[in-house]
Design a protein around this motif. Sequence first.
Motif, PDB file in Angstrom:
ATOM      1  N   GLY A  51       0.553  -1.051  -0.316  1.00  0.00           N
ATOM      2  CA  GLY A  51       0.508  -0.062  -0.045  1.00  0.00           C
ATOM      3  C   GLY A  51       0.619   1.619  -0.214  1.00  0.00           C
ATOM      4  O   GLY A  51       0.308   2.456  -0.717  1.00  0.00           O
ATOM      5  N   PHE A  52       1.614   1.083   0.475  1.00  0.00           N
ATOM      6  CA  PHE A  52       2.618   2.229   0.903  1.00  0.00           C
ATOM      7  C   PHE A  52       3.579   2.883  -0.301  1.00  0.00           C
ATOM      8  O   PHE A  52       3.570   3.567  -1.158  1.00  0.00           O
ATOM      9  CB  PHE A  52       4.203   1.879   2.273  1.00  0.00           C
ATOM     10  N   ALA A  53       3.552   1.870  -1.051  1.00  0.00           N
ATOM     11  CA  ALA A  53       4.729   1.663  -2.816  1.00  0.00           C
ATOM     12  C   ALA A  53       3.398   2.097  -3.385  1.00  0.00           C
ATOM     13  O   ALA A  53       4.178   3.421  -4.044  1.00  0.00           O
ATOM     14  CB  ALA A  53       5.154   0.262  -3.291  1.00  0.00           C
ATOM     15  N   ILE A  54       2.578   1.515  -3.621  1.00  0.00           N
ATOM     16  CA  ILE A  54       1.504   2.518  -4.602  1.00  0.00           C
ATOM     17  C   ILE A  54       0.728   4.056  -4.063  1.00  0.00           C
ATOM     18  O   ILE A  54       1.529   4.733  -5.025  1.00  0.00           O
ATOM     19  CB  ILE A  54      -0.335   1.885  -4.262  1.00  0.00           C
ATOM     20  N   ILE A  55       0.954   3.780  -2.848  1.00  0.00           N
ATOM     21  CA  ILE A  55       1.439   5.557  -2.462  1.00  0.00           C
ATOM     22  C   ILE A  55       2.304   6.680  -2.684  1.00  0.00           C
ATOM     23  O   ILE A  55       2.179   7.387  -3.718  1.00  0.00           O
ATOM     24  CB  ILE A  55       0.954   5.987  -1.302  1.00  0.00           C
ATOM     25  N   ALA A  56       3.305   6.007  -3.410  1.00  0.00           N
ATOM     26  CA  ALA A  56       4.222   5.983  -3.179  1.00  0.00           C
ATOM     27  C   ALA A  56       4.642   7.019  -4.848  1.00  0.00           C
ATOM     28  O   ALA A  56       5.270   7.787  -5.460  1.00  0.00           O
ATOM     29  CB  ALA A  56       5.912   6.107  -3.198  1.00  0.00           C
ATOM     30  N   LEU A  57       3.216   5.911  -5.621  1.00  0.00           N
ATOM     31  CA  LEU A  57       3.614   5.351  -6.896  1.00  0.00           C
ATOM     32  C   LEU A  57       2.740   6.946  -7.713  1.00  0.00           C
ATOM     33  O   LEU A  57       2.228   6.973  -8.714  1.00  0.00           O
ATOM     34  CB  LEU A  57       4.313   4.923  -7.501  1.00  0.00           C
ATOM     35  N   LEU A  58       1.728   7.396  -6.578  1.00  0.00           N
ATOM     36  CA  LEU A  58       0.931   8.671  -6.873  1.00  0.00           C
ATOM     37  C   LEU A  58       1.131   9.684  -7.939  1.00  0.00           C
ATOM     38  O   LEU A  58       0.313   9.678  -9.026  1.00  0.00           O
ATOM     39  CB  LEU A  58      -0.043   8.381  -6.239  1.00  0.00           C
ATOM     40  N   PRO A  59       2.203   9.903  -7.208  1.00  0.00           N
ATOM     41  CA  PRO A  59       2.451  11.093  -8.610  1.00  0.00           C
ATOM     42  C   PRO A  59       2.412  11.022  -9.543  1.00  0.00           C
ATOM     43  O   PRO A  59       2.192  12.024 -10.789  1.00  0.00           O
ATOM     44  CB  PRO A  59       4.026  12.168  -7.294  1.00  0.00           C
ATOM     45  N   TRP A  60       3.656   9.916 -10.070  1.00  0.00           N
ATOM     46  CA  TRP A  60       3.628   9.898 -11.178  1.00  0.00           C
ATOM     47  C   TRP A  60       2.616   8.988 -11.879  1.00  0.00           C
ATOM     48  O   TRP A  60       2.597   9.289 -13.335  1.00  0.00           O
ATOM     49  CB  TRP A  60       4.599   8.583 -11.001  1.00  0.00           C
ATOM     50  N   LYS A  61       1.182   9.165 -11.707  1.00  0.00           N
ATOM     51  CA  LYS A  61       0.244   7.899 -11.852  1.00  0.00           C
ATOM     52  C   LYS A  61      -0.349   9.162 -11.778  1.00  0.00           C
ATOM     53  O   LYS A  61      -1.253   9.333 -13.142  1.00  0.00           O
ATOM     54  CB  LYS A  61      -0.467   7.203 -11.098  1.00  0.00           C
ATOM     55  N   SER A  62      -0.773  10.074 -11.324  1.00  0.00           N
ATOM     56  CA  SER A  62      -0.906  11.412 -11.500  1.00  0.00           C
ATOM     57  C   SER A  62      -1.197  12.118 -13.132  1.00  0.00           C
ATOM     58  O   SER A  62      -2.206  12.448 -13.530  1.00  0.00           O
ATOM     59  CB  SER A  62      -1.217  12.111 -10.108  1.00  0.00           C
ATOM     60  N   MET A  63       0.516  12.281 -13.249  1.00  0.00           N
ATOM     61  CA  MET A  63       0.903  12.676 -14.467  1.00  0.00           C
ATOM     62  C   MET A  63       0.753  11.550 -16.195  1.00  0.00           C
ATOM     63  O   MET A  63       0.360  12.532 -16.772  1.00  0.00           O
ATOM     64  CB  MET A  63       2.300  13.035 -14.707  1.00  0.00           C
ATOM     65  N   ILE A  64       0.834  10.722 -15.761  1.00  0.00           N
ATOM     66  CA  ILE A  64       0.057   9.943 -16.431  1.00  0.00           C
ATOM     67  C   ILE A  64      -1.162  10.247 -17.118  1.00  0.00           C
ATOM     68  O   ILE A  64      -2.228   9.883 -17.737  1.00  0.00           O
ATOM     69  CB  ILE A  64       0.167   8.131 -16.737  1.00  0.00           C
ATOM     70  N   ALA A  65      -2.147   9.915 -15.642  1.00  0.00           N
ATOM     71  CA  ALA A  65      -3.525  10.241 -16.001  1.00  0.00           C
ATOM     72  C   ALA A  65      -4.241  11.693 -16.417  1.00  0.00           C
ATOM     73  O   ALA A  65      -5.574  11.901 -17.309  1.00  0.00           O
ATOM     74  CB  ALA A  65      -4.408  10.267 -14.497  1.00  0.00           C
ATOM     75  N   ARG A  66      -3.271  12.736 -16.240  1.00  0.00           N
ATOM     76  CA  ARG A  66      -3.826  13.617 -17.190  1.00  0.00           C
ATOM     77  C   ARG A  66      -3.451  13.760 -18.544  1.00  0.00           C
ATOM     78  O   ARG A  66      -4.411  14.353 -18.906  1.00  0.00           O
ATOM     79  CB  ARG A  66      -2.767  15.201 -16.283  1.00  0.00           C
TER      80      ARG A  66
END
Length: 338
Positions: A51-66
């Motif tokens: 779960g913490f690893a997923i949270i760590a990747l969220l900033p990168w995923k947010s850029m992909i999502a945008r």
Amino acid sequence: MNARPVAIARGARTNVALLVLLSAAFSTGWLAFAFATAPARWSLVLHAVGGFAIIALLPWKSMIARRGLGRPRGGRWASVLLGVLVLISLMAGLMHSTGLLIYWGPLTAIDFHVGAAIAAVPFAIWHVAARRVRGRPVDLARRSVLIAGVAIAGAAVAYAGSELVVRATGMPGAARRFTGSYEAGSFQPSAMPVSSWMFDAIPQVDRGEWLLQAGGRAWSYDELFACDDRVTATLDCTGGFYSTQEWAGARLDHLIGDAQGATIRVVSVTGYDRRFPADRAASLLLATRFGGRALDQGHGFPARLVVPDGRGFWWVKWVSAIEVDDVPHWFQPPFPVQ
């Protein structure tokens, strides 16, 4: 070097990493649900680290999502809903583990955590099929593997740090059992929460008409109530609470007598059932009382099964029959589907 191919490659690796982590978190979460003994702790540690690893990747995923939202293509609503469900599951898990939110009305934080995760599964499958990412040899290159290892190590450190903070500050989460559950109403039957597996509703059972079929005969409520085998056991509910009580009733080996077979099947009036190896009969109790008082409807009246070291869904309520047959005890879903 062209920035676009680099960004695409990084985005692909981020998506693959998230898929692996989400799959691991889902699997370890269900594994933890299956046990009320020490192994659950290790699966929960892996679950939390993921779960913490997923949270760590969220900033990168947010850029992909945008970038994805800026391109006109169908199904964007499903991708957005998947993201929302994952965020709800993550936040509910954090709230439960810290104890900042245990109950929200009739539901628990674990209910939101698990419910959102289950609801996300079909959207995740659709997302993987519709936004397919092709694996490449470079994804398993030494540098990529090293980066992944560092990320997981960082997530483990973050999890350990969060646990230290919870304990050092005396947050409610410090009192969690190794399964992640919180104590509720131990040795106080009136304070013990009522819960059922999924949609197993509380039936209205008439004491005078109810009969237990076991050991080749029918037992009346009064006959069963007169039995006085006792055990102190902890009901650890997958809803996020545990409660230790003294239970009284009849051991299953006393009820089935000399019935021959490899498996004991315990059946509820609702149709819910669970199977156990026959050699466990002496350790299982069909309870009519807890804490010196009769069970009420919510807690399984007229009789419920007590399974020491078993999670709550093994504790069959409103039992109407105990059967012995040769169907293997493992010939059932690991989690009930009723």
